[in-house]
Design an enzyme around this catalytic site. Structure first.
Site, PDB file in Angstrom:
ATOM      1  N   LYS A  26       0.826  -1.207   0.000  1.00  0.00           N
ATOM      2  CA  LYS A  26       0.000   0.000   0.000  1.00  0.00           C
ATOM      3  C   LYS A  26       0.861   1.259   0.000  1.00  0.00           C
ATOM      4  O   LYS A  26       0.660   2.176  -0.799  1.00  0.00           O
ATOM      5  CB  LYS A  26      -0.934  -0.008   1.209  1.00  0.00           C
ATOM      6  N   ARG A  96      -3.742   2.911   8.477  1.00  0.00           N
ATOM      7  CA  ARG A  96      -4.001   1.627   7.816  1.00  0.00           C
ATOM      8  C   ARG A  96      -2.736   0.777   7.786  1.00  0.00           C
ATOM      9  O   ARG A  96      -1.630   1.288   7.725  1.00  0.00           O
ATOM     10  CB  ARG A  96      -4.457   1.844   6.365  1.00  0.00           C
ATOM     11  N   GLY A 105      -8.402  -7.255   4.319  1.00  0.00           N
ATOM     12  CA  GLY A 105      -9.273  -7.414   5.471  1.00  0.00           C
ATOM     13  C   GLY A 105      -8.665  -8.116   6.661  1.00  0.00           C
ATOM     14  O   GLY A 105      -9.316  -8.287   7.689  1.00  0.00           O
ATOM     15  N   MET A 107      -5.898  -7.270   8.509  1.00  0.00           N
ATOM     16  CA  MET A 107      -5.342  -6.444   9.577  1.00  0.00           C
ATOM     17  C   MET A 107      -6.216  -5.205   9.769  1.00  0.00           C
ATOM     18  O   MET A 107      -7.205  -5.014   9.085  1.00  0.00           O
ATOM     19  CB  MET A 107      -3.889  -6.093   9.267  1.00  0.00           C
ATOM     20  N   ARG A 352      -3.331  -1.711  -6.201  1.00  0.00           N
ATOM     21  CA  ARG A 352      -2.536  -2.920  -5.994  1.00  0.00           C
ATOM     22  C   ARG A 352      -2.866  -3.884  -7.123  1.00  0.00           C
ATOM     23  O   ARG A 352      -3.915  -3.765  -7.762  1.00  0.00           O
ATOM     24  CB  ARG A 352      -2.828  -3.558  -4.641  1.00  0.00           C
ATOM     25  N   HIS A 468     -16.060  -8.505   1.138  1.00  0.00           N
ATOM     26  CA  HIS A 468     -15.032  -9.374   1.713  1.00  0.00           C
ATOM     27  C   HIS A 468     -15.157 -10.792   1.177  1.00  0.00           C
ATOM     28  O   HIS A 468     -14.173 -11.417   0.755  1.00  0.00           O
ATOM     29  CB  HIS A 468     -15.157  -9.369   3.244  1.00  0.00           C
ATOM     30  N   GLU A 758      14.778 -43.559  -2.090  1.00  0.00           N
ATOM     31  CA  GLU A 758      13.821 -43.178  -1.044  1.00  0.00           C
ATOM     32  C   GLU A 758      14.337 -43.485   0.360  1.00  0.00           C
ATOM     33  O   GLU A 758      13.593 -43.373   1.328  1.00  0.00           O
ATOM     34  CB  GLU A 758      12.468 -43.872  -1.280  1.00  0.00           C
ATOM     35  N   SER A 777      14.650 -42.360  -9.720  1.00  0.00           N
ATOM     36  CA  SER A 777      13.445 -41.575  -9.473  1.00  0.00           C
ATOM     37  C   SER A 777      13.357 -41.358  -7.972  1.00  0.00           C
ATOM     38  O   SER A 777      13.354 -42.322  -7.203  1.00  0.00           O
ATOM     39  CB  SER A 777      12.196 -42.305  -9.984  1.00  0.00           C
ATOM     40  N   ASP A 782       8.602 -41.255   0.801  1.00  0.00           N
ATOM     41  CA  ASP A 782       9.320 -42.100   1.757  1.00  0.00           C
ATOM     42  C   ASP A 782      10.668 -41.505   2.147  1.00  0.00           C
ATOM     43  O   ASP A 782      11.127 -41.685   3.283  1.00  0.00           O
ATOM     44  CB  ASP A 782       9.521 -43.503   1.171  1.00  0.00           C
ATOM     45  N   CYS A 844       9.040 -38.579  -8.185  1.00  0.00           N
ATOM     46  CA  CYS A 844       7.696 -39.129  -8.357  1.00  0.00           C
ATOM     47  C   CYS A 844       6.874 -39.088  -7.076  1.00  0.00           C
ATOM     48  O   CYS A 844       5.815 -39.692  -7.003  1.00  0.00           O
ATOM     49  CB  CYS A 844       7.764 -40.558  -8.891  1.00  0.00           C
ATOM     50  N   TYR A 864      12.864 -34.720 -15.110  1.00  0.00           N
ATOM     51  CA  TYR A 864      11.399 -34.649 -15.155  1.00  0.00           C
ATOM     52  C   TYR A 864      10.838 -34.662 -13.741  1.00  0.00           C
ATOM     53  O   TYR A 864      11.512 -35.038 -12.780  1.00  0.00           O
ATOM     54  CB  TYR A 864      10.812 -35.820 -15.966  1.00  0.00           C
TER      55      TYR A 864
END
Length: 893
Positions: A26, A96, A105, A107, A352, A468, A758, A777, A782, A844, A864
């Site tokens: 702000k 503010r 909304g 604070m 904003r 709101h 893993e 992978s 785990d 994965c 990937y």
């Protein structure tokens, strides 16, 4: 010495937009608007660094702050020609909050500060309107009393409602100056009764109390909840903005409003907003009065009979349209703006970057790119990947019957069905039990944030498109219908009524946030349309990203969904999920019950054609894309029956009795099965299981290759490896079966054998394991469990407390723990590729669909990520943004 205060006003500013970390969003944007020459009431910002200092020093201020504030306040006085605390010509200010991330909304705000029993008389004389002056004073007492003195707002509401009842009035605007004087007397009496001291009359004391309250609100419960939901660090703090008051409630040539430079629900390039004549800002966002539309087009589209601002204030409206254009071109993005009109003059109170739905984000990004305001890479970077989830799920079937009982405003698109609840707490409680709920409120407030997050959809009877409920729902991606004024909610009775129809708590309800319709019962849905702007952005993202995106899938339905969402293969096929099918679970159990290899092979022979058919269908759907198949992973006892009837059925099928079944179950019982006889350990002790699965894979691959004439290259993944020797043993089984199938069919199948990393030991010994593995992978679910020593299924009972106390920044099962688990991934990747250059690396676990985790995967250089089918588009966009971030870091290094 630190500078704590930055001023703005009169076309000048000490700050600028780029200083949002210091000045908050702000404050930075008020400074920027002032520098742009837009009409901004003068003021100053106390920095976020002061907030940090405040909490580090037991809520005290540095000694030099008082002087800096006094000098800045004096500067405002000179610009507006009024004096703070002057009984004849008083300067009033607003106080503010303003964090660097928008938290609408969450604070606290105090308006009209500086009013007291003396200055209110000066304001009345100066304005020539005693009613306005006393209305402003009662608003100040109400806000200051609630925010600063902790007097609950319901006390003030009850007093005001009682006065209106006694006077026979329905609206606040019906009250006269004398009426407001009596209300103020009762307000002050109530403050003294609850607070234990009179309402403060000294303006300077009011100011410092309000500053402290705004800094204090950074740690209120609703702000803490919002930060947790939106992953905003507590350390950021908030700034405080003190600004000369301008008044939208001085008469019929005054107004206040909220606007978006484009439609935040659809992204259309239309001016979208609401205003109220003779009102202050909180009246619009609180939904206390029904607001009016800015434009004639908006009024017509929503069927309103109230006059648009374009009709009532054409000159001011034209100026507002000019400001809209200036701001959007300057910021090159859709803006959310707040304004006040005081006696025919426009004042800008805030701008904003506007919160928007996922559909709107796509539309705005694409449109701005096509208009030349931004390039395609910026467009891709602008869209929050997780928000795409709003677009990837079904919407209401247009052909389905609908029992429409009411209609409100289409405040946030999407559709949802669920049980009706009337409180945020109830919404949260039922949602934690896995139930879908629709939160129905007269109007929402920041205290409802936890229930709004838990609900599938939100319905309010009051409030407009910028209330709101609407703003928060759009930010969360929740469908919302607001301002359904025909509905009458009775919280005590737990009912909602409209035209003779009563809906009770627990009844099923459907809302359509795209049309504003409210329907009884649950309405069927249809699959989303992923063309248009969505498809364009995905094409742009795919051109940018380096990493491939695969899906975790083992059913044909999941595989088809994954392909429809753009998956480039299957990164994890969990074969055990196929075994739980009712048609094959008995054969699996027979195999477990067998006392020797011959018995197990006999049972596995029944499973072979089933597994072969499963894999063949996946290969057909994937059409030559890689398919990574994990060999059987869970411990065998998971497949055994629990009920007496199931045990009897297994005993008959296995040719034994129930006692033997129970004895076998007892033999297989483990104290800690997650670390027990599972994964590769099953393959080592029962190699015939891995043998059957490998045979099914190779036979299916050969079958589909013969059908299609295209190569099928399966990737066989051995789970839970801790040592190179385990992988050597099972790779030998797989290679032997591959040779046998090739000899029998006359067709060679190309394949890879790799492993899941893993276990911490596997990560540390990755160089050795890579001697046998052709790909890694990372099974980060785990790996997280074994690194932390946590059970994923049990950790939910204490992880929230760890997050609240700052022990962990995130749930490590949702967002990858970069410092610990991430370091193991990094070590394994580096050592694995050193031993085998070009080693294929992927992830994965569930982290494969988490944008923050995907960013880490890009940094480590994985090839990937693999995630659930519905998160594939999210991962595609997140991978593109991760690539852009890496490029930026490389150029600035």
């Amino acid at each position: 010495m630190a500078k704590w205060v930055y001023t703005f006003g009169d076309g000048k500013a000490e700050g600028r937009a780029e200083m949002r970390d210091l000045l908050g969003g702000k404050g930075a944007n008020l400074a920027e608007m002032s520098s742009l020459g837009l009409p901004v009431p003068p003021g100053f910002t106390i920095t976020t660094e002061l907030c940090t200092w405040f909490y580090a020093h037991e809520r005290q201020y540095p000694p030099e702050l008082k002087g800096e504030v006094a000098r800045a306040l004096s500067g405002i006085e000179k610009l507006v020609g009024m004096r703070f605390g002057d009984a004849a010509n008083p300067l009033l200010v607003s106080v503010r909050s303003g964090a660097r991330a928008s938290m609408p909304g969450m604070m606290d705000t105090v308006l009209n500060l500086g009013l007291n029993d003396a200055t209110v008389e000066g304001l009345a004389r100066r304005s020539g309107d005693p009613r306005f002056a006393y209305d402003s004073y009662r608003r100040f007492i109400q806000m200051f009393g609630n925010v600063v003195l902790d007097v609950d707002h319901h006390y003030f509401e009850e007093i005001l409602e009682q006065h209106k009842l006694d006077l026979g009035h329905h609206l606040d605007t019906d009250l006269t100056a004398d009426d407001w004087r009596r209300v103020i007397a009762d307000y002050k009496a109530k403050v003294e009764e609850v607070h234990g001291a009179p309402f403060p009359q000294e303006p300077e004391a009011q100011l410092w109390a309000a500053i402290g309250a705004v800094f204090g609100s950074w740690m209120n419960q609703r702000a803490i909840t919002y930060r947790r939901l939106h992953e905003i660090p507590e350390s950021w703090g908030t700034a405080v903005n003190i600004q000369a008051m301008v008044f939208g409630n001085m008469g019929q040539d005054c107004a206040t409003g909220v606007a978006f430079t484009r439609d935040p629900s659809t992204g259309e390039n239309i001016f979208y907003g609401e205003y109220l004549v003779n009102a202050q800002g909180e009246d619009v966002v609180a939904g206390i009065r029904t607001p009016q539309h800015l434009t004639i087009a908006g009024k017509t589209r929503n069927g309103s009979t109230l006059p648009a601002m374009e009709e009532v204030m054409p000159t001011v409206f034209a100026e507002l349209v000019r400001v809209r254009d200036v701001l959007e071109r300057h910021y090159r993005d859709m803006q959310d703006i707040e304004f006040t009109v005081q006696q025919g003059k426009l004042w800008m109170l805030q701008t904003r970057t506007g919160k928007r739905t996922a559909a709107a984000a796509l539309k705005i990004a694409v449109t701005l790119a096509e208009e030349g305001l931004i390039d395609q890479r910026t467009a891709v970077a602008r869209i929050e990947p997780a928000s795409l989830d709003q677009l990837l799920h079904p919407t209401l079937d247009p052909k389905a019957a609908r029992d429409v009982i009411a209609k409100g405003l289409p405040a946030s698109p999407g559709a949802a069905s669920g049980k009706v609840v009337f409180s945020a707490d109830e919404a949260e409680t039922l949602a934690q039990r896995g139930e879908a709920v629709i939160l129905c409120r007269i109007e929402t407030s920041p205290e409802d944030i936890h229930g709004m997050h838990s609900a599938r959809g939100i319905l309010t009877t009051r409030g407009g498109m910028t209330s709101h409920a609407a703003v928060v729902a759009r930010g969360m991606g929740r469908p919302c219908v607001s301002g359904a004024g025909e509905l009458r909610i009775d919280y005590r009775a737990g009912t909602m009524t409209v035209r003779g129809v009563t809906v009770r708590q627990g009844d099923l309800l459907t809302i359509d946030g795209a049309t504003g319709e409210v329907m009884r019962g649950a309405v069927p849905t249809v699959q989303p349309d992923l063309s248009g702007d969505f498809a364009k952005v995905m094409v742009w993202a795919d051109a940018i990203r380096r990493m491939k995106v695969r899906a975790n899938a083992e059913t044909p339905a999941d595989a088809r969904t994954a392909r429809r969402f753009g998956a480039e293969g299957i990164g994890l096929c969990r074969t055990e999920h196929m075994f739980f099918d009712a048609g094959r679970i008995v054969a699996v159990r027979e195999m477990i019950m067998a006392g020797d290899v011959e018995g197990r092979r006999k049972a596995l022979a029944k499973l072979l054609p089933m597994q072969r058919a499963d894999f063949a269908e996946l290969f057909r759907i994937m059409k030559g894309l890689p398919v990574t198949i994990r060999l059987l992973d869970p411990p065998l006892h998971e497949f055994l029956p629990h009920s007496d009837a199931e045990m009897a059925e297994l005993a008959r099928a296995a040719g034994t009795d129930v006692a033997q079944v129970r004895q076998r179950a007892a033999q297989l019982h483990e104290a800690n099965p997650m670390l027990g006889h599972r994964g590769c350990r099953l393959g080592v002790t029962y190699p015939e299981i891995s043998e059957m699965q490998a045979r099914a894979i190779f036979e299916a691959a050969g079958e589909v290759a013969a059908e299609t004439g295209a190569a099928v290259e399966p990737e066989i993944m051995v789970p839970l490896i801790a040592t190179r020797k385990e992988l050597d043993i099972l790779k030998a089984v797989i290679d032997r079966v591959a040779g046998e199938v090739a000899a029998a069919t006359g067709r060679e199948i190309r394949y890879l054998v790799g492993t899941m990393i893993e276990l911490p030991r596997a990560a540390l010994r990755a160089g050795d394991i890579a001697g046998a593995a052709e790909f890694f992978s990372f099974g980060t679910n785990d790996l997280t469990q074994t690194t932390f020593g946590l059970s994923r299924d049990d950790a939910a009972s204490f992880l929230p407390a760890y997050e609240r106390q700052g022990i962990l920044e995130h749930d490590p099962f949702v967002t990858l723990d970069v410092e610990g688990v991430g370091e193991l991934v990094e070590i394994a990747a580096r050592r694995g590729r050193k031993a085998r250059p070009g080693l294929k690396l992927g992830i994965c676990g569930e982290h494969g669909g988490d944008p923050a985790s995907i960013r880490f995967c890009e940094e480590v250089g994985l090839d990937y990520v693999s995630c659930s089918p519905y998160r594939v588009p999210i991962a595609r966009l997140a991978a593109a943004q991760a690539a852009l971030r890496s490029e930026k870091m490389a150029t600035t290094a």
